[in-house]
Design a protein around this motif. Structure first.
Motif, PDB file in Angstrom:
ATOM      1  N   ARG A  54      27.275  19.128  -3.666  1.00 42.16           N
ATOM      2  CA  ARG A  54      28.366  18.626  -2.812  1.00 42.16           C
ATOM      3  C   ARG A  54      29.730  19.143  -3.241  1.00 42.16           C
ATOM      4  N   CYS A  55      30.035  19.047  -4.539  1.00 46.37           N
ATOM      5  CA  CYS A  55      31.396  19.378  -4.977  1.00 46.37           C
ATOM      6  C   CYS A  55      31.483  20.669  -5.781  1.00 46.37           C
ATOM      7  N   ASN A  56      30.352  21.232  -6.141  1.00 43.55           N
ATOM      8  CA  ASN A  56      30.303  22.518  -6.824  1.00 43.55           C
ATOM      9  C   ASN A  56      30.610  22.454  -8.317  1.00 43.55           C
ATOM     10  N   THR A  57      30.822  21.248  -8.868  1.00 48.97           N
ATOM     11  CA  THR A  57      31.074  21.197 -10.311  1.00 48.97           C
ATOM     12  C   THR A  57      29.761  21.377 -11.070  1.00 48.97           C
ATOM     13  N   PHE A  58      29.848  21.423 -12.380  1.00 46.79           N
ATOM     14  CA  PHE A  58      28.626  21.535 -13.178  1.00 46.79           C
ATOM     15  C   PHE A  58      27.942  20.183 -13.277  1.00 46.79           C
ATOM     16  N   THR A  59      26.627  20.194 -13.222  1.00 54.02           N
ATOM     17  CA  THR A  59      25.820  18.998 -13.371  1.00 54.02           C
ATOM     18  C   THR A  59      24.406  19.415 -13.756  1.00 54.02           C
ATOM     19  N   GLU A  60      23.647  18.459 -14.260  1.00 55.55           N
ATOM     20  CA  GLU A  60      22.239  18.749 -14.528  1.00 55.55           C
ATOM     21  C   GLU A  60      21.359  18.198 -13.415  1.00 55.55           C
ATOM     22  N   HIS A  61      21.984  17.682 -12.361  1.00 55.77           N
ATOM     23  CA  HIS A  61      21.242  17.092 -11.249  1.00 55.77           C
ATOM     24  C   HIS A  61      21.628  17.788  -9.947  1.00 55.77           C
ATOM     25  N   GLU A  62      20.931  17.460  -8.879  1.00 56.65           N
ATOM     26  CA  GLU A  62      21.251  18.046  -7.578  1.00 56.65           C
ATOM     27  C   GLU A  62      22.671  17.659  -7.154  1.00 56.65           C
ATOM     28  N   VAL A  63      23.018  16.380  -7.382  1.00 53.64           N
ATOM     29  CA  VAL A  63      24.349  15.874  -7.037  1.00 53.64           C
ATOM     30  C   VAL A  63      24.924  15.204  -8.284  1.00 53.64           C
ATOM     31  N   CYS A  64      26.203  15.458  -8.557  1.00 56.13           N
ATOM     32  CA  CYS A  64      26.809  14.931  -9.787  1.00 56.13           C
ATOM     33  C   CYS A  64      27.105  13.431  -9.679  1.00 56.13           C
ATOM     34  N   GLU A  65      27.437  12.825 -10.820  1.00 57.24           N
ATOM     35  CA  GLU A  65      27.710  11.386 -10.874  1.00 57.24           C
ATOM     36  C   GLU A  65      28.915  10.994 -10.036  1.00 57.24           C
ATOM     37  N   VAL A  66      29.939  11.818 -10.013  1.00 65.28           N
ATOM     38  CA  VAL A  66      31.143  11.499  -9.224  1.00 65.28           C
ATOM     39  C   VAL A  66      30.786  11.435  -7.745  1.00 65.28           C
ATOM     40  N   CYS A  67      30.068  12.417  -7.258  1.00 65.25           N
ATOM     41  CA  CYS A  67      29.707  12.434  -5.833  1.00 65.25           C
ATOM     42  C   CYS A  67      28.778  11.274  -5.464  1.00 65.25           C
ATOM     43  N   LEU A  68      27.948  10.841  -6.401  1.00 70.61           N
ATOM     44  CA  LEU A  68      27.011   9.749  -6.124  1.00 70.61           C
ATOM     45  C   LEU A  68      27.649   8.370  -6.239  1.00 70.61           C
ATOM     46  N   SER A  69      28.801   8.270  -6.875  1.00 66.03           N
ATOM     47  CA  SER A  69      29.399   6.976  -7.148  1.00 66.03           C
ATOM     48  C   SER A  69      29.894   6.295  -5.871  1.00 66.03           C
ATOM     49  N   PRO A  70      29.429   5.052  -5.609  1.00 66.26           N
ATOM     50  CA  PRO A  70      29.922   4.316  -4.448  1.00 66.26           C
ATOM     51  C   PRO A  70      31.361   3.836  -4.639  1.00 66.26           C
ATOM     52  N   GLN A  71      31.855   3.941  -5.868  1.00 72.86           N
ATOM     53  CA  GLN A  71      33.234   3.514  -6.155  1.00 72.86           C
ATOM     54  C   GLN A  71      34.271   4.532  -5.688  1.00 72.86           C
ATOM     55  N   ARG A  72      33.843   5.759  -5.390  1.00 70.79           N
ATOM     56  CA  ARG A  72      34.788   6.816  -5.031  1.00 70.79           C
ATOM     57  C   ARG A  72      35.171   6.709  -3.561  1.00 70.79           C
ATOM     58  N   ASP A  73      36.435   7.038  -3.268  1.00 72.12           N
ATOM     59  CA  ASP A  73      36.953   7.004  -1.900  1.00 72.12           C
ATOM     60  C   ASP A  73      36.726   8.368  -1.244  1.00 72.12           C
ATOM     61  N   PRO A  74      35.805   8.452  -0.291  1.00 71.73           N
ATOM     62  CA  PRO A  74      35.507   9.754   0.316  1.00 71.73           C
ATOM     63  C   PRO A  74      36.640  10.288   1.202  1.00 71.73           C
ATOM     64  N   ALA A  75      37.640   9.457   1.464  1.00 70.81           N
ATOM     65  CA  ALA A  75      38.773   9.909   2.279  1.00 70.81           C
ATOM     66  C   ALA A  75      39.778  10.717   1.453  1.00 70.81           C
TER      67      ALA A  75
END
Ligand code: ZN
Length: 140
Positions: free
Chosen positions: A64-85
């Protein structure tokens, strides 16, 4: 050996050449690092080698965000606490970490991976039209 034939580089030469690929490391510094690791800290040399192999095998880009991760989607992108706007576009994963450490941003990121290079004709439009961005449309 015929005069035109060059001798094979030694393992030490190959190590110095590899270390010179690091940013800011010139030939003398690379040689100093190589001597240090081989002469004084072989345990560190083996640890660095193992860590590099593991990282290059396991670390990949967040889909999703192109940062480094060991998973398909990183923790930041998966966090429901983040404001997608809210979207913060950064150049490198290190920039993302720097912003995260401020604890002042609660949105999502897109990491360009250093690809933005106006002098080479690579601007935001080229990044967006490439295969990277999978989020909502961006206005520049
Ligand atoms: Zn992500």
């Amino acid at each position: 050996m015929p005069p035109a034939e060059r001798p094979q580089p030694t393992a030490f030469d190959t190590l110095v050449t590899a270390l010179r690929r690091l940013p800011g490391v010139g030939p003398r510094t690379a040689q100093r690092y190589a001597y240090h690791l081989l002469q004084h800290d072989r345990e560190a040399a083996e640890s660095i080698a193992s860590a590099l192999i593991a990282a290059t095998m396991r670390v990949r880009h967040c889909s999703r965000c192109n940062t480094f991760t060991e998973h398909e989607v990183c923790e930041v992108c998966l966090s429901p606490q983040r404001d997608p706007a809210l979207l913060c576009v950064v150049e490198t994963p290190a920039d993302l970490v720097t912003v995260e450490q401020t604890l002042a941003f609660g949105g999502l990121y897109f990491v360009l991976m250093g690809r933005l290079s106006p002098l080479d004709g690579i601007g935001p439009a080229e990044i967006i039209s490439s295969n990277c961005w999978r989020g909502p449309p961006m206005a520049w």
